[in-house]
Design a protein around this motif. Structure first.
Motif, PDB file in Angstrom:
ATOM      1  N   ALA A  40       0.770  -1.142   0.121  1.00  0.00           N
ATOM      2  CA  ALA A  40      -0.147   0.129  -0.018  1.00  0.00           C
ATOM      3  C   ALA A  40       1.002   1.304   0.081  1.00  0.00           C
ATOM      4  CB  ALA A  40      -1.088   0.028   1.134  1.00  0.00           C
ATOM      5  N   ILE A  41       1.710   1.318   0.702  1.00  0.00           N
ATOM      6  CA  ILE A  41       2.979   2.321   0.772  1.00  0.00           C
ATOM      7  C   ILE A  41       3.581   2.586  -0.583  1.00  0.00           C
ATOM      8  CG2 ILE A  41       4.977   3.330   1.713  1.00  0.00           C
ATOM      9  CD1 ILE A  41       4.155   1.926   4.490  1.00  0.00           C
ATOM     10  N   ILE A  42       4.055   1.426  -1.239  1.00  0.00           N
ATOM     11  CA  ILE A  42       4.525   1.631  -2.549  1.00  0.00           C
ATOM     12  C   ILE A  42       3.469   2.204  -3.330  1.00  0.00           C
ATOM     13  CG2 ILE A  42       5.569   0.327  -4.317  1.00  0.00           C
ATOM     14  CD1 ILE A  42       6.425  -1.678  -2.410  1.00  0.00           C
ATOM     15  N   VAL A  43       2.420   1.786  -3.451  1.00  0.00           N
ATOM     16  CA  VAL A  43       1.248   2.367  -4.319  1.00  0.00           C
ATOM     17  C   VAL A  43       1.111   3.911  -3.994  1.00  0.00           C
ATOM     18  CG1 VAL A  43      -1.094   2.292  -4.981  1.00  0.00           C
ATOM     19  CG2 VAL A  43       0.265  -0.033  -4.778  1.00  0.00           C
ATOM     20  N   ALA A  44       1.033   4.012  -2.673  1.00  0.00           N
ATOM     21  CA  ALA A  44       0.730   5.475  -2.496  1.00  0.00           C
ATOM     22  C   ALA A  44       1.765   6.145  -2.803  1.00  0.00           C
ATOM     23  CB  ALA A  44       0.560   5.579  -0.929  1.00  0.00           C
ATOM     24  N   THR A  48       7.787   3.801  -9.142  1.00  0.00           N
ATOM     25  CA  THR A  48       7.414   3.119 -10.607  1.00  0.00           C
ATOM     26  C   THR A  48       8.181   1.798 -10.728  1.00  0.00           C
ATOM     27  OG1 THR A  48       7.446   5.482 -11.212  1.00  0.00           O
ATOM     28  CG2 THR A  48       7.455   3.614 -13.045  1.00  0.00           C
ATOM     29  N   ALA A  49       9.412   1.612 -10.177  1.00  0.00           N
ATOM     30  CA  ALA A  49       9.848   0.335 -10.302  1.00  0.00           C
ATOM     31  C   ALA A  49       9.266  -0.944  -9.826  1.00  0.00           C
ATOM     32  CB  ALA A  49      11.444   0.543  -9.621  1.00  0.00           C
ATOM     33  N   PHE A  50       8.354  -0.605  -8.808  1.00  0.00           N
ATOM     34  CA  PHE A  50       7.634  -1.613  -8.303  1.00  0.00           C
ATOM     35  C   PHE A  50       5.925  -1.617  -8.401  1.00  0.00           C
ATOM     36  CE2 PHE A  50      11.192  -0.351  -5.109  1.00  0.00           C
ATOM     37  CZ  PHE A  50      11.872  -1.322  -5.632  1.00  0.00           C
ATOM     38  N   THR A  51       5.565  -0.619  -9.183  1.00  0.00           N
ATOM     39  CA  THR A  51       4.135  -0.395  -9.514  1.00  0.00           C
ATOM     40  C   THR A  51       3.890  -0.498 -11.106  1.00  0.00           C
ATOM     41  OG1 THR A  51       4.384   1.885  -9.624  1.00  0.00           O
ATOM     42  CG2 THR A  51       3.795   0.844  -7.652  1.00  0.00           C
ATOM     43  N   PHE A  52       5.143  -0.289 -11.954  1.00  0.00           N
ATOM     44  CA  PHE A  52       4.520  -0.317 -13.267  1.00  0.00           C
ATOM     45  C   PHE A  52       4.436  -1.618 -13.895  1.00  0.00           C
ATOM     46  CE2 PHE A  52       6.399  -0.065 -17.830  1.00  0.00           C
ATOM     47  CZ  PHE A  52       5.640   0.799 -18.210  1.00  0.00           C
ATOM     48  N   ASN A  55       4.861  -5.111 -12.389  1.00  0.00           N
ATOM     49  CA  ASN A  55       5.839  -5.116 -11.119  1.00  0.00           C
ATOM     50  C   ASN A  55       5.334  -4.991  -9.640  1.00  0.00           C
ATOM     51  OD1 ASN A  55       7.658  -4.698 -13.173  1.00  0.00           O
ATOM     52  ND2 ASN A  55       8.245  -2.919 -12.607  1.00  0.00           N
ATOM     53  N   LEU A  56       3.848  -4.714  -9.467  1.00  0.00           N
ATOM     54  CA  LEU A  56       3.322  -4.595  -8.406  1.00  0.00           C
ATOM     55  C   LEU A  56       2.983  -5.939  -7.992  1.00  0.00           C
ATOM     56  CD1 LEU A  56       2.363  -2.859  -6.123  1.00  0.00           C
ATOM     57  CD2 LEU A  56       0.200  -2.664  -6.999  1.00  0.00           C
ATOM     58  N   ALA A  57       2.519  -6.790  -8.813  1.00  0.00           N
ATOM     59  CA  ALA A  57       2.074  -8.208  -8.266  1.00  0.00           C
ATOM     60  C   ALA A  57       3.360  -8.986  -8.126  1.00  0.00           C
ATOM     61  CB  ALA A  57       1.354  -8.750  -9.605  1.00  0.00           C
ATOM     62  N   LEU A  62       6.844 -11.324  -4.165  1.00  0.00           N
ATOM     63  CA  LEU A  62       8.215 -11.617  -3.717  1.00  0.00           C
ATOM     64  C   LEU A  62       8.327 -11.504  -2.234  1.00  0.00           C
ATOM     65  CD1 LEU A  62      11.185 -12.046  -4.863  1.00  0.00           C
ATOM     66  CD2 LEU A  62      11.420  -9.440  -4.875  1.00  0.00           C
ATOM     67  N   LEU A  63       7.629 -10.514  -1.555  1.00  0.00           N
ATOM     68  CA  LEU A  63       7.780 -10.201  -0.305  1.00  0.00           C
ATOM     69  C   LEU A  63       6.974 -11.453   0.574  1.00  0.00           C
ATOM     70  CD1 LEU A  63       6.780  -6.405  -0.056  1.00  0.00           C
ATOM     71  CD2 LEU A  63       9.061  -7.361   0.205  1.00  0.00           C
ATOM     72  N   ALA A  64       5.899 -11.933  -0.130  1.00  0.00           N
ATOM     73  CA  ALA A  64       5.076 -13.035   0.535  1.00  0.00           C
ATOM     74  C   ALA A  64       5.801 -14.424   0.461  1.00  0.00           C
ATOM     75  CB  ALA A  64       3.483 -13.444  -0.149  1.00  0.00           C
ATOM     76  N   LEU A  65       6.648 -14.713  -0.491  1.00  0.00           N
ATOM     77  CA  LEU A  65       7.326 -15.743  -0.721  1.00  0.00           C
ATOM     78  C   LEU A  65       8.683 -15.659   0.229  1.00  0.00           C
ATOM     79  CD1 LEU A  65       7.223 -16.734  -4.383  1.00  0.00           C
ATOM     80  CD2 LEU A  65       6.228 -17.887  -2.544  1.00  0.00           C
TER      81      LEU A  65
END
Length: 203
Positions: A40-44, A48-52, A55-57, A62-65
């Motif tokens: 949520a913070i990344i989206v807020a 771009t590197a993690f939402t484009f 990349n967000l999925a 990655l964090l969950a695994l």
């Protein structure tokens, strides 16, 4: 420059989750809540590197695994220590050292190989990249850094009408990291159950 700055954000995420995964104990639920908050913070902040595109999925997976791979390892490691405080500090230290050191040991040869065009440095990077995948901390850091590299490459070529974006779910990109983390989590979880069979016994 924006994507380069986000590489620093990736390093901060690695350190933060190394500490966070130790503080939540055995609760997978709370870990997933922390992953959701991080996403949520990344989206807020629209990193771009993690939402484009995809990349967000990929970041969320990655964090969950990473949690799936490290929580069983934390349980196994905690049995070595008689004090939970010592186990907590030791786990944070191990996470930090493995994550930071393995990332630095691969980033430096890669950067030098790009600058000097030396094939031997690229070969060193390729070998280390595969050897260090036995560490979940490296897989997390490497995955986030690869997302940043992918975005930097896209930003540099997009102005010339070239779409160089690579889906993070391709096996030759981050797919192998997802498989590694899932495999590590499954193996460590089974090892945890085998070593502590009493977990399956009703009391």
């Amino acid at each position: 420059m924006e994507s380069i700055r986000q590489c620093g954000v990736a390093l901060c995420i690695v350190l933060g989750f190394s500490i966070l995964s130790a503080s939540i104990g055995s609760s997978v639920f709370f870990y997933l809540v922390s992953v959701s908050l991080c996403v949520a913070i990344i989206v807020a902040f629209q990193l771009t590197a993690f939402t484009f595109r995809e990349n967000l999925a990929a970041t969320a997976l990655l964090l969950a695994l990473f949690g799936y791979a490290t929580l069983p390892w934390m349980y196994l490691m905690s049995r070595i220590f008689s004090s939970s405080d010592v186990a907590f500090i030791s786990y944070i230290s191990v996470n930090f050292i493995f994550g930071l050191c393995t990332m630095l040991m691969t980033i430096m040869p890669r950067l030098l190989a790009i600058i000097s065009k030396a094939q031997n440095l690229q070969n060193i990077y390729d070998v280390l990249k595969w050897v260090f995948t036995i560490f979940p901390q490296f897989c997390l850091g490497q995955g986030l850094i690869e997302l940043c590299y992918n975005q930097i490459k896209y930003d540099l070529t997009h102005n010339f009408g070239i779409d160089s974006y690579v889906s993070p779910f391709e096996m030759n990109f981050l797919g192998w990291i997802f498989v590694q983390l899932a495999s590590q989590g499954t193996i460590l979880l089974l090892l945890r159950v085998l070593l502590h069979w009493d977990l399956l016994q009703w009391k």
